[in-house]
Design an enzyme around this catalytic site. Sequence first.
Site, PDB file in Angstrom:
ATOM      1  N   SER A 199       1.596  -9.665  -0.925  1.00 34.85           N
ATOM      2  CA  SER A 199       1.315  -8.226  -0.845  1.00 34.85           C
ATOM      3  C   SER A 199       1.537  -7.643   0.543  1.00 34.85           C
ATOM      4  O   SER A 199       1.774  -6.445   0.679  1.00 34.85           O
ATOM      5  CB  SER A 199      -0.117  -7.947  -1.298  1.00 34.85           C
ATOM      6  N   LYS A 208       0.800  -1.223   0.000  1.00 35.93           N
ATOM      7  CA  LYS A 208       0.000   0.000   0.000  1.00 35.93           C
ATOM      8  C   LYS A 208       0.838   1.282   0.000  1.00 35.93           C
ATOM      9  O   LYS A 208       0.392   2.317  -0.491  1.00 35.93           O
ATOM     10  CB  LYS A 208      -0.936   0.008   1.212  1.00 35.93           C
ATOM     11  N   GLU A 243      -9.895   5.769   3.383  1.00 31.65           N
ATOM     12  CA  GLU A 243     -10.644   4.651   3.934  1.00 31.65           C
ATOM     13  C   GLU A 243      -9.655   3.522   4.180  1.00 31.65           C
ATOM     14  O   GLU A 243      -8.580   3.489   3.590  1.00 31.65           O
ATOM     15  CB  GLU A 243     -11.711   4.185   2.931  1.00 31.65           C
TER      16      GLU A 243
END
Lengths: 400, 274
Positions: free
Chosen positions: A380, A92, A114
């Site tokens: 990830s 991210k 969010e």
Amino acid sequence: MTITSQPDAGGHFGPYGGRFVPEVLMAPLEELEHAYAEARKDPAFHAELASLMKNYAGRPTALWRARRLSEHLGGADIYIKREDLLHTGAHKINNCLGQILLAKRMGKTRVIAETGAGQHGVATATVCALFGLDCTVYMGEEDMRRQRLNVFRMRLLGAKVVGVTYGSRTLKDAISEAMRDWVTNIEHTHYLLGSALGAHPYPLMVRDFHSVIGIEARAQMLEAAGRLPDTVIACVGGGSNAIGMFHAFVGDAGVALIGVEAGGRNLTLGEHAARFAGGSPGVLQGCYSYVLQNADGQIALTHSISAGLDYAMIGPEHANLADLGRASYVNCSDADALNAAMMLSRMEGIIPALESSHAVAEAIRRAPSEKGKVILVNLSGRGDKDIDIYRENLKELDGQ
Amino acid sequence: MANSRIARRFAELRAKNEPALVAYVTAGDPTLDATVGIVAALERGGADVIELGVPFSDPIADGPVIMKGAERALAAGASLRGVLDCAARIRAVSDIPILLFSYLNPLMRYGFAKLAADAHAAGVDGVLMTDVSVEEAEPYVASMRDAGLDTVFLAAPTSTPERLALVGRFSSGFVYLVSRTGVTGVRDQVSSQALPLVERMREHTSLPLAVGFGIAKAADAEAVGRLADGVVVGSAFVKLIEAHAGTPELEPRIEALARELKNGAMRSRMTAQA
């Protein structure tokens, strides 16, 4: 067949994507689109982003050949792209660094976001701390309960975490609440959306900021194995890590691209988040794509053991890749994801995030029958944030 | 639609120098049966146009009041088909113009052509979709116009001149001006963003202009009546429904608020003439 990865001027990937928002939000979306178009052409922007990626986030991330796991499964050779090693613990941060530079270029002083699993919220809180911007993160109360550690991390980083108490109290409701904040505070606020979702230009922009994953992995595969992988696997919630990984491989016709959705408890509507297992095209939160909905066009509730995959819609570029047959999408149950997390931990000494465990599970499922083939898995995120859930589900380990 | 029920109503009101009261309620909140009675009460109180809200699971443009109204309606089983049946029941007893007010997904799922035909058959006069931008509007507008339905679009203080021109081009019946940035809901005073928006929109259309978002009291309605052809009120009615649903007080209170708002709006024209 040539597949273009550029959306049209309206942000459509094939028929999907676009911009379906209240009129008030059209102006900030156009502002963002123009700012991004300018930044894309600006070498100074790319240089600053590359420096942050390297010196702050820790790129390039490693490519790890998972020998023990591969030998245990007795088939394909499995390689793992270690996005879990990035600063903040997941991919991210790539997108957050890109968007925070854009927010600065636009002169915004406040950032909202969010978060589902909390990884995007932590990454947003991190870049806001780094650049001294005010940060508010919306998070469903159910997710706050599931991901308590990340809630505290965000607060430690100086962000305000606002619980969302309606709907399913998960990612979907957090996005709606962030959009309501944005529509009220557009002048000074940048909405740092965390997945390849929502209204144009987000799906394009988020994809671009994560495309470094696939670009690195492709070069690393050629160096390490002297060839491209036969199969590339990534988990798909909104689909940011997957599209970032797939992007560099879309033109390699021999490389199969596999997205893994959350199969949840079972494939009854409401019990999973596998949009290609019962979903249909529709509009949610600014975007036209595959979405889980009932016969009346009401968006369905979803379930996944992993908060980061627990979302009713898949990103529009994935929907287009699926329609074109360039990528295929499978799903993995909660139970299989847990088993995969256990196996990767024990075989490779890597505790994966629950989201990433879905991708690992698909590799585990395929590998035995693919002897001689090479599988690349995008890991990830790391599993620290999920330790409470692992403990709840693997109670026998606490008693040892 | 030059001769639509909505256009005729605004023309009649303009001839009388009267601002329109456009009243929003979510259909099916608390039940579809109750909505029929609530709309009758609105009309008795002086409402000129009804916006019949189609409840949606993810209302990104709405504040907590209308969001909860949609949750109540969905919990009570309201579907788009049910909303259309409700419109038909209203139409059977009233000539009040009805505008279907919705998010895109339920209508898209139903199918635009089928919706246009069924809405027209139910006596609906027009459709407004909060999350359809003018760029994405063409197929939808064509379907609605083919069935003789008006298409109302939103204009906002943040809309560029180019976008206002498109809003004017794709709208019929009237144009809905969002008085300020933000979600739906009651505010203390009418936004200072409203007047400049009215003036900018006038450059692009001769359609009636109705101003909404944040209007709850007679004084607000009076202020808006000075600027525009219509006053849109939603959350204030939905709040009454939340507080009094299922009691005999509900319809009288709805009627009284509508009357208060309509009278407030009318005062704007009296003072203007004095």
